[in-house]
Design an enzyme around this catalytic site. Structure first.
Site: not given
Ligand code: GLY
Length: 394
Positions: A117, A177
């Site tokens: 992230d 993501d």
């Molecule tokens: N991992 C990022 C989200 O929850 O969208």
């Protein structure tokens, strides 16, 4: 008789075009008034939220109190990023100073080796700040974070590992993501003139293209790989309704991710994927009339399911960029984005608890966490979409 048939076909074509035009007519959304409202709200809220590294606003808890996080959290960069974006629009110095202060708290995250992230944490804060200030220190942090993130790339898989938890069930999970974190790599590749970072990002996009998408162009949430052989072990969900369902935010991340991957690579396969995802999302029979999706397109109790405003804000912002790459469909994409922005700017989606702008997002329904609440990333992509819309208007 022949003439009559031609005439009949012409009439049919006329009505088909008219119908298409009607579907895609833009409500002529004007972003400036809404950006002005949000900038004023943010300025008014500044004294309520003095910079505090231990309390970065993330969402609202079920009891109505503020849910805050430290910089380690994946959402920690969005609050600073929203302030930067509103500074860009308003040129208000108080917003700029607050953005600088909240961005500083993210500094140590450039070295976080436990997550993919870094793109969200560093690029949404330092990246936004760098675009506006060209601050040399910000550039250093962006490049350093990209190099840190690149350590999670596995040659055999051809992708960056997303999560370290849930081992040994997951050995090398890659989530849709993760496409969002490529922006950090692509930008750092330019800033550092480092082709290695570009190639890793491109390879990750290619692997995700090959592994995550179903025949209907929806995306799986998590694909787990064998890190030694690179073979796919499983395809499952973590935040969606089921392994076979289309988790709404995941579709939005994919749309945004392939649009940005095309921005840097000009690979027509990435553009085509973005087009297909946009079509899946915005023509889905379970998409409500106001174009704000339920948290999962296949949630079992539609229409009695929560919406996910964050998914719509991410998708709207992506559509506005996509409209610039696909001129044949740009009116359609802008029209859809306008419908989303019109809905989000109305009272029923307006958050009443500061510092947030939008309500009704869903963090993780299976995790029973952040259901139907304001969340900072919904605001971030909403402001970004408004800014992009404003740029198109001008
Ligand atoms: N991992 C990022 C989200 O929850 O969208």
């Amino acid at each position: 008789m022949k003439n009559q048939i031609y005439y009949f076909i012409l009439v049919l074509l006329f009505f088909a075009c008219k119908q298409q035009k009607k579907d895609y007519t833009s409500p002529n959304f004007s972003a400036i008034p809404q950006l002005e409202v949000l900038a004023q709200k943010a300025i008014k809220n500044l004294p309520l939220f003095p910079p505090d590294s231990l309390n970065i606003p993330r969402s609202i808890k079920p009891d109505g109190t503020l849910n805050t996080v430290k910089s380690r959290d994946w959402t920690s960069g969005f609050y600073a990023g929203t302030l930067w974006q509103l500074y860009r629009f308003s040129k208000n110095e108080e917003l700029k100073n607050a953005a600088i202060a909240w961005t500083k708290f993210q500094t140590k995250e450039q070295f976080d080796d436990h997550t993919h992230d870094l793109g969200f944490k560093i690029y949404c804060s330092f990246g936004e700040g760098f675009k506006l200030t060209k601050e040399a220190e910000y550039k250093k942090v962006i490049i350093s974070a990209a190099n840190q993130l690149s350590q999670r790339f596995n040659e055999k898989v051809g992708a960056i590992k997303s999560w370290d938890f849930n081992a040994p069930e997951w050995q090398f999970p890659v989530i849709i993501d993760n496409m969002m974190n490529l922006e950090l790599l692509f930008e750092a590749a330019i800033l550092a003139n480092d082709d290695r970072l570009y190639k890793l990002a491109d390879q990750h996009a290619q692997t995700t293209l090959n592994s995550h998408f179903r025949p209907d162009n929806s995306s799986v949430h998590v694909v787990d790989f064998d890190p030694v052989t690179g073979v796919i072990r499983s395809k499952v969900t973590h935040q969606g309704y089921s392994d076979d369902s289309a988790w709404a935010r995941g579709q939005a991340w994919g749309l945004y991710g392939y649009t940005l991957a095309y921005r840097y690579t000009k690979n027509p396969a990435y553009l085509a994927q973005a087009q297909k995802i946009a079509h899946f999302f915005f023509t889905h029979p379970n998409l409500p009339a106001d174009k704000i999706p339920y948290w999962d397109f296949n949630a079992p109790n539609i229409p009695n399911e929560e919406r996910d405003v964050s998914a719509s804000a991410i998708a709207a912002s992506a559509l506005l960029e996509l409209s610039q790459y696909d001129k044949n469909n740009s009116a359609k994409y802008i029209g859809w984005a306008d419908e989303v922005l019109t809905a989000l700017s109305a009272k029923n989606y307006t958050a009443t608890t500061p510092p947030f702008f939008l309500n009704q997002s869903v963090g993780s329904k299976p995790g029973n966490s952040e259901i139907n609440t304001p969340i900072n990333y919904a605001d971030y992509y909403y402001v970004e979409a408004l800014w992009r819309r404003n740029k198109l208007q001008n």
